[in-house]
Scaffold this motif. Structure first.
Motif, mmCIF file in Angstrom:
data_model
loop_
_atom_site.group_PDB
_atom_site.id
_atom_site.type_symbol
_atom_site.label_atom_id
_atom_site.label_comp_id
_atom_site.label_asym_id
_atom_site.label_seq_id
_atom_site.Cartn_x
_atom_site.Cartn_y
_atom_site.Cartn_z
ATOM 1 N N ALA A 102 0.684 -1.258 0.109
ATOM 2 C CA ALA A 102 -0.012 -0.164 -0.150
ATOM 3 C C ALA A 102 0.917 1.316 0.053
ATOM 4 O O ALA A 102 0.594 2.203 -0.607
ATOM 5 C CB ALA A 102 -1.031 0.040 1.319
ATOM 6 N N ILE A 106 -0.248 3.468 -2.930
ATOM 7 C CA ILE A 106 -1.159 4.728 -3.127
ATOM 8 C C ILE A 106 -0.381 5.803 -2.486
ATOM 9 O O ILE A 106 -0.841 6.941 -2.008
ATOM 10 C CB ILE A 106 -2.499 4.329 -2.080
ATOM 11 N N LYS A 110 -1.216 8.774 2.121
ATOM 12 C CA LYS A 110 -2.546 8.048 2.311
ATOM 13 C C LYS A 110 -2.548 7.003 3.415
ATOM 14 O O LYS A 110 -3.505 6.905 4.081
ATOM 15 C CB LYS A 110 -2.902 7.759 0.884
ATOM 16 N N PHE A 157 -11.044 8.403 1.028
ATOM 17 C CA PHE A 157 -10.225 7.489 0.308
ATOM 18 C C PHE A 157 -11.035 6.742 -0.926
ATOM 19 O O PHE A 157 -12.257 6.829 -0.722
ATOM 20 C CB PHE A 157 -9.876 6.398 1.132
ATOM 21 N N HIS A 160 -10.343 1.814 -4.169
ATOM 22 C CA HIS A 160 -9.068 0.995 -4.688
ATOM 23 C C HIS A 160 -8.058 1.121 -3.598
ATOM 24 O O HIS A 160 -7.018 0.413 -3.349
ATOM 25 C CB HIS A 160 -8.480 1.283 -6.039
ATOM 26 N N GLU A 161 -7.963 2.432 -3.095
ATOM 27 C CA GLU A 161 -7.125 3.010 -1.993
ATOM 28 C C GLU A 161 -7.522 1.979 -0.753
ATOM 29 O O GLU A 161 -6.489 1.320 -0.123
ATOM 30 C CB GLU A 161 -7.035 4.570 -1.626
#
Length: 173
Positions: A102, A106, A110, A157, A160-161
């Motif tokens: 992640a 992202i 985030k 968010f 997909h995040e």
């Protein structure tokens, strides 16, 4: 359950569960659970045998024995906790993380904001639990956490995040 450690009991039950993946729905389902009483019998037999060790255990100071057990259980349970892993990953170098992690997909910002939101929710629950005057509201606040996930987080968010951050609700949609 067989022991007071619910997490380990659930992990034991999950280990005895056979699952199948349904390609049409994309979900994993339980096909069977192997029922075994051998593990429970062995656990309780070992507890009974440990009574023979009481003379030896009396020589160990109680603070060492009790604190050591709780420290061991805490360390063991925290090791696989997604929140703790994500918090430590936010501080790690990107090159040490897998390419599909992640933080790499992202961005560190985030991932850090999501982890901070979780930390604030945890702190709120901790403060609420510690206050005898308002601790009666604990179940309602748990409900507010669900509203936070369903209504507030999607404003900050994208789906997909959330999926990249390991949010299971986003995967179920």
């Amino acid at each position: 359950w067989m022991c007071g450690a619910t997490v380990q009991s659930m992990a034991h039950t999950k280990a005895l569960t056979a699952t199948t993946f349904d390609a049409s729905t994309g979900l994993e389902g339980v096909s069977s659970v192997v029922e075994t009483r051998a593990a429970g019998l062995a656990t309780h037999a070992l507890i009974a045998v440990s009574l023979l060790l009481l003379p030896l255990l009396r020589q160990v100071p109680i603070p060492i024995a009790s604190s050591g057990v709780f420290l061991y259980l805490g360390r063991k349970l925290v090791r696989g906790n997604a929140f703790v892993l994500r918090a430590s990953d936010c501080l790690s170098e990107r090159s040490r993380l897998p390419p599909d992690h992640a933080v790499n997909t992202i961005g560190r910002g985030k991932a850090a904001v999501y982890t901070l939101v979780q930390a604030l929710c945890l702190a709120m629950l901790w403060v609420l639990k510690g206050s005898s005057r308002i601790s009666i509201l604990f179940p309602a606040v748990i409900g507010l956490l669900m509203v936070t996930r369903a209504k507030v987080l999607p404003r900050f968010f994208k789906e997909h995040e959330l999926r990249a951050l390991g949010d299971e609700v986003a995967e179920a949609d």
